[in-house]
Scaffold this motif. Structure first.
Motif, PDB file in Angstrom:
ATOM      1  N   GLY A  44       0.777  -1.231   0.000  1.00 56.41           N
ATOM      2  CA  GLY A  44       0.000   0.000   0.000  1.00 56.41           C
ATOM      3  C   GLY A  44       0.804   1.274   0.000  1.00 56.41           C
ATOM      4  N   CYS A  45       2.020   1.258   0.526  1.00 60.39           N
ATOM      5  CA  CYS A  45       2.833   2.475   0.643  1.00 60.39           C
ATOM      6  C   CYS A  45       4.228   2.204   0.083  1.00 60.39           C
ATOM      7  CB  CYS A  45       2.912   2.943   2.098  1.00 60.39           C
ATOM      8  SG  CYS A  45       1.320   3.206   2.885  1.00 60.39           S
ATOM      9  N   PRO A  46       4.385   2.125  -1.241  1.00 60.12           N
ATOM     10  CA  PRO A  46       5.700   1.782  -1.805  1.00 60.12           C
ATOM     11  C   PRO A  46       6.764   2.839  -1.557  1.00 60.12           C
ATOM     12  CG  PRO A  46       4.149   2.378  -3.539  1.00 60.12           C
ATOM     13  CD  PRO A  46       3.360   2.280  -2.284  1.00 60.12           C
ATOM     14  N   GLU A  64      -2.748   5.432  -1.618  1.00 62.73           N
ATOM     15  CA  GLU A  64      -1.846   6.240  -2.453  1.00 62.73           C
ATOM     16  C   GLU A  64      -1.704   7.651  -1.902  1.00 62.73           C
ATOM     17  OE1 GLU A  64      -1.340   7.595  -7.138  1.00 62.73           O
ATOM     18  OE2 GLU A  64      -3.068   6.387  -6.496  1.00 62.73           O
ATOM     19  N   ARG A  65      -2.816   8.260  -1.485  1.00 62.26           N
ATOM     20  CA  ARG A  65      -2.751   9.610  -0.918  1.00 62.26           C
ATOM     21  C   ARG A  65      -1.984   9.620   0.398  1.00 62.26           C
ATOM     22  NH1 ARG A  65      -8.569  11.932  -0.297  1.00 62.26           N
ATOM     23  NH2 ARG A  65      -7.301  13.599   0.629  1.00 62.26           N
ATOM     24  N   PHE A  66      -2.197   8.605   1.220  1.00 67.72           N
ATOM     25  CA  PHE A  66      -1.459   8.535   2.484  1.00 67.72           C
ATOM     26  C   PHE A  66       0.037   8.386   2.230  1.00 67.72           C
ATOM     27  CE2 PHE A  66       0.402   6.146   6.011  1.00 67.72           C
ATOM     28  CZ  PHE A  66       0.004   6.902   7.098  1.00 67.72           C
ATOM     29  N   ASP A  67       0.398   7.559   1.253  1.00 72.45           N
ATOM     30  CA  ASP A  67       1.808   7.363   0.936  1.00 72.45           C
ATOM     31  C   ASP A  67       2.441   8.650   0.411  1.00 72.45           C
ATOM     32  OD1 ASP A  67       4.217   6.035   0.613  1.00 72.45           O
ATOM     33  OD2 ASP A  67       3.715   5.320  -1.390  1.00 72.45           O
ATOM     34  N   ASP A  68       1.742   9.354  -0.470  1.00 72.74           N
ATOM     35  CA  ASP A  68       2.287  10.584  -1.050  1.00 72.74           C
ATOM     36  C   ASP A  68       2.440  11.695  -0.011  1.00 72.74           C
ATOM     37  OD1 ASP A  68       2.362   9.322  -3.483  1.00 72.74           O
ATOM     38  OD2 ASP A  68       0.416  10.102  -4.150  1.00 72.74           O
ATOM     39  N   VAL A 104      -7.460  11.416   4.695  1.00 75.66           N
ATOM     40  CA  VAL A 104      -7.630  10.578   3.503  1.00 75.66           C
ATOM     41  C   VAL A 104      -8.621   9.438   3.728  1.00 75.66           C
ATOM     42  CG1 VAL A 104      -5.275  11.115   2.804  1.00 75.66           C
ATOM     43  CG2 VAL A 104      -5.723   9.012   4.084  1.00 75.66           C
ATOM     44  N   HIS A 105      -9.055   9.216   4.964  1.00 75.07           N
ATOM     45  CA  HIS A 105      -9.982   8.117   5.248  1.00 75.07           C
ATOM     46  C   HIS A 105     -11.343   8.446   4.641  1.00 75.07           C
ATOM     47  CE1 HIS A 105     -11.701   4.669   7.210  1.00 75.07           C
ATOM     48  NE2 HIS A 105     -10.573   4.413   7.841  1.00 75.07           N
TER      49      HIS A 105
END
Length: 411
Positions: free
Chosen positions: A202-204, A239-243, A268-269
């Motif tokens: 989920g968070c690359p 994706e938004r959390f990772d960015d 982002v939830h």
């Protein structure tokens, strides 16, 4: 001046341990030794124009000559005067000390960068072993008996029900093997595998920074813990959390990043806070943990409004008791004593389970006006609690025990 032959058998590591820089070559070391011997020898008269060594002396570069009667510039900070005359100012003790400090700090940075890389690789390997066990459980639980046409399960299960059990048993065996090998608990092994799964899938960006050593283990654990609470099928939220979480994770301390990442998770939830609160309230509870020196910690997971009401009451009780002239306990000690007294009172005020916490606390009298010591029992025990065996001076103080069965397990 003759140059000694280089030592071909002298052990030389690739990098220095102090700062990670490569070691000088044999030629460089021998040149420095020849230069020091040349300066200390009395064969050359410094201060004349013949200060340059002869071509046959084995030196690779000309040495500047110091004119006779030359007076060095005053003060260690006058660097321009030295450089203007073609001289290099010698290093004083302060410069040498700072160089040693920089080398030690550089070595510390290298060590700290290696630690998250090793932890990330550990989590990746744990996840890979568990995935392999789920994909092919044969190395852990043996061959699949359902492939035999003559196989019949003793419990009457179908092959479709036996195969998931084999996968679960293989994963449990792999977790137990890793826990024994690494001296970890099985829960720790499962948690690290889950964190690696969450970040890798989920968070690359956070996972890549963790594997490169640019992210500490605490940053990665907090990010994985918060990301795992996002909806499983919401790829956009991950994706938004990772960015948004990766840039602050690289510059903030773990405590500040935890606050920032929690705000990002809330933003982002996709699910509403009301639905999440109803689901999280199912996990409420109270548990105790033993501490040292006869102490224990009591923890309670409650809805935020009720926990805030409890702390407000304890603060009022502690401040009321603190106003006494002979009181020497601190506010923290008073809160703990008031909490213990209120919980262990024999007669507790009844609060309806249908009444919300703010309404229940508004109509109740302040805690400071209530007794904070256990009330004495004024009524005799209920008759059903009275012992039914005769009490004589020689009677037993407890009813006779039942004889245990000779078998190991009760019938």
């Amino acid at each position: 001046m003759t140059r000694p032959a280089p030592s071909a058998h002298r052990p030389m590591p690739a990098l220095r341990e102090c700062d990670g820089a490569p070691w000088p070559s044999d030629d460089e070391l021998e040149f420095e030794a020849e230069w020091a011997a040349f300066r200390e020898s009395g064969d050359v008269e410094w201060g004349t124009d013949a200060g340059t060594p002869a071509p046959g002396d084995g030196l690779a570069s000309p040495v500047p000559s110091e004119p006779r009667g030359y007076v060095p510039p005053d003060g260690p900070g006058d660097v321009d005067a030295w450089e203007g005359d073609g001289f290099v100012r010698p290093l004083d003790s302060t410069v040498l000390a700072m160089s040693d400090v920089d080398a030690r700090v550089g070595h510390l940075e290298n060590v700290v960068a290696e630690r998250p890389r090793a932890t990330a690789e550990e989590c990746r390997l744990i996840l890979a072993i568990l995935d392999d066990a789920a994909f092919d459980p044969t190395p852990w639980v043996g061959p699949d008996p359902t492939l035999d046409r003559a196989w019949v399960d003793s419990r009457g299960r179908t092959p479709g029900a036996v195969r998931p059990d084999r996968v679960d048993l293989a994963e449990r065996a792999a977790v137990a093997e890793i826990a024994v090998r690494l001296h970890l608990s099985e829960q720790t092994v499962r948690t690290r595998a889950a964190h690696a799964q969450t970040l890798a899938v989920g968070c690359p960006k956070l996972w890549a920074a963790f594997g490169e050593g640019r992210l500490s283990e605490k940053h990665a654990v907090d990010a994985a813990r918060l990301a795992s609470t996002l909806p499983a099928g919401d790829a956009d939220a991950f994706e938004r959390f990772d960015d948004e979480a990766c840039p602050p994770a690289l510059v903030l301390t773990p405590a500040k990043f935890a606050v920032a990442a929690r705000a990002i998770r809330e933003r982002v939830h996709a699910e509403s806070i009301e639905a999440r609160h109803r689901r999280a309230a199912v996990d409420r509870g109270v548990w105790m943990r033993a501490e040292l020196d006869g102490m224990a910690s009591l923890h309670a997971l409650l809805p935020a409004d009720r926990a805030r009401a409890v702390m407000s009451r304890l603060d009022k009780a502690a401040q009321h008791l603190r106003a006494a002239p002979d009181e020497e306990r601190t506010l923290a000690q008073l809160r703990a004593d008031a909490f213990a007294d209120l919980i262990t009172m024999t007669v507790a005020p009844a609060v309806s389970s249908t009444t919300s916490a703010p309404n229940a606390t508004a109509d109740a009298p302040p805690m400071g006006d209530r007794p904070l010591t256990p009330r004495p029992r004024t009524q005799p025990p209920h008759p059903r609690h009275q012992p039914d065996w005769p009490r004589t001076p020689h009677a037993r103080s407890a009813p006779p025990r039942r004889r245990r069965s000779s078998s190991r397990f009760p019938r």
